[in-house]
Design an enzyme around this catalytic site. Structure first.
Site, mmCIF file in Angstrom:
data_model
loop_
_atom_site.group_PDB
_atom_site.id
_atom_site.type_symbol
_atom_site.label_atom_id
_atom_site.label_comp_id
_atom_site.label_asym_id
_atom_site.label_seq_id
_atom_site.Cartn_x
_atom_site.Cartn_y
_atom_site.Cartn_z
ATOM 1 N N ALA B 11 1.107 -1.273 -0.223
ATOM 2 C CA ALA B 11 0.165 -0.091 -0.019
ATOM 3 C C ALA B 11 0.890 0.996 -0.250
ATOM 4 C CB ALA B 11 -0.852 0.222 1.177
ATOM 5 N N CYS B 12 0.628 2.388 -0.671
ATOM 6 C CA CYS B 12 1.051 3.476 -0.775
ATOM 7 C C CYS B 12 1.431 3.956 1.255
ATOM 8 C CB CYS B 12 0.072 4.869 -0.977
ATOM 9 S SG CYS B 12 1.160 6.308 -0.848
ATOM 10 N N PRO B 13 2.106 4.588 1.356
ATOM 11 C CA PRO B 13 4.079 5.100 0.492
ATOM 12 C C PRO B 13 5.008 3.547 0.198
ATOM 13 C CG PRO B 13 4.010 5.725 2.274
ATOM 14 C CD PRO B 13 2.370 5.043 2.392
ATOM 15 N N ASN B 44 1.463 7.299 -8.231
ATOM 16 C CA ASN B 44 2.249 8.232 -7.277
ATOM 17 C C ASN B 44 4.270 8.161 -7.252
ATOM 18 O OD1 ASN B 44 0.419 8.799 -5.176
ATOM 19 N ND2 ASN B 44 0.331 7.057 -4.207
ATOM 20 N N CYS B 86 -0.546 9.888 -0.380
ATOM 21 C CA CYS B 86 -1.118 8.756 -0.889
ATOM 22 C C CYS B 86 -2.231 9.802 -1.068
ATOM 23 C CB CYS B 86 -0.920 8.216 -0.050
ATOM 24 S SG CYS B 86 0.067 7.465 0.822
#
Lengths: 80, 204
Positions: B11-13, B44, B86
């Site tokens: 998952a981001c980041p 991103n 994010c």
């Protein structure tokens, strides 16, 4: 990290009951807080009491003994 | 030099952080290829590459599989600056600025209005997309101080990246300067600038 966690939600028929719950719990140092009723459930009034699930039995017993009125009890997943 | 980063399922980041670390390990010009499983991560990574002056291209390899390739040149900018943001549901932000100018929401009953304002601020914590900034002035300044019923929610919002700013003149007026409990102190120039540059201003 944001995550959803179960919370106990106590609903009320009237806003007066909900705000009465807030006053009572603040005075008695009982857990929980007033929140808008989550979309997942419906209730007579738009304010509900949110408290950790594990406080259910003791809290309900205390407010029953104090003669407070509430409508229903739910468990809802909310962003924590 | 070539490095591959597997950020599938991250998952981001995390994909951006893993990729930045791989670029550091290159210690010079080279190519870094990152595998990710969602289009937001592609966006991103692409934004990060453009910000740093890297060449970047991406392609969809299959369902939930994307490849982002960055070319790091001799003259690429240093990697330290810039935060990883994010913009995804559950942790995302937009360009909304929420202005709280009173302790209460609406007029008619201050007791009800206080409960409504608390409810409103709690509801913000439950939104998929959080506001960028919250500005507090006049009576609103009483909500960001120690003992405020909204403090816990505001701290939660700040932890998610929402900028919380309170008017310093207002804190001073109420004698609350030393009691600020969340966010920073701001002045009218900042307030005017943030409201003016907002995508939209929401005033409950």
């Amino acid at each position: 990290m944001r995550e959803k966690k179960p919370a106990l939600i106590i609903t009320f028929s009237t806003t007066t009951d909900a705000m009465g719950m807030e006053k009572f719990c603040a005075a008695q140092h009982l857990p929980g807080r007033l929140i808008p009723v989550p979309r997942e459930i419906s209730a007579g009034c738009g304010l509900a009491w949110k408290t950790p699930v594990e406080t259910k039995d003791s809290l309900l017993q205390t407010i029953e003994e104090a003669g407070l009125h509430w409508q229903d009890v739910h468990v809802v997943e909310l962003w924590a | 030099m070539f490095k591959q980063v597997n950020a599938m399922g991250d998952a981001c980041p995390t994909p951006v952080i893993k990729t930045k670390n791989a670029i550091k390990e290159l210690n010079g010009p080279g190519t870094v290829e990152t595998l990710v499983d969602n289009p937001i991560s592609v966006q991103n990574l692409t934004r990060m590459a453009i910000n740093h002056g890297y060449g970047v291209k991406s392609e969809k390899l299959g369902d939930n599989q994307f490849r982002v390739v960055m070319e790091i040149g001799d003259d690429s900018k240093a990697q330290e600056e810039g935060e990883v943001t994010c913009p995804v549901p559950g942790g995302s932000q937009n360009d909304t600025v929420v202005v709280i100018s009173s302790e209460t929401m609406g007029t008619g009953s201050d007791e009800l209005g206080a409960a409504l304002m608390k409810s409103y601020i709690f509801s913000l914590t439950q939104l998929e997309t959080l506001p960028r900034t919250m500005l507090f002035y006049n009576g609103g300044a009483k909500l960001t101080v120690q003992g405020s019923a909204a403090l816990e929610d505001l701290m939660s919002l700040e932890a998610q990246g929402v900028e919380i700013l309170t008017c310093g003149t207002c804190l001073n007026h109420f004698g609350l300067t030393e009691q600020l409990g969340v966010g920073g102190v701001t002045n009218m120039y900042d307030i005017a600038e943030r409201m003016g540059s907002a995508g939209r201003v929401v005033r409950p």
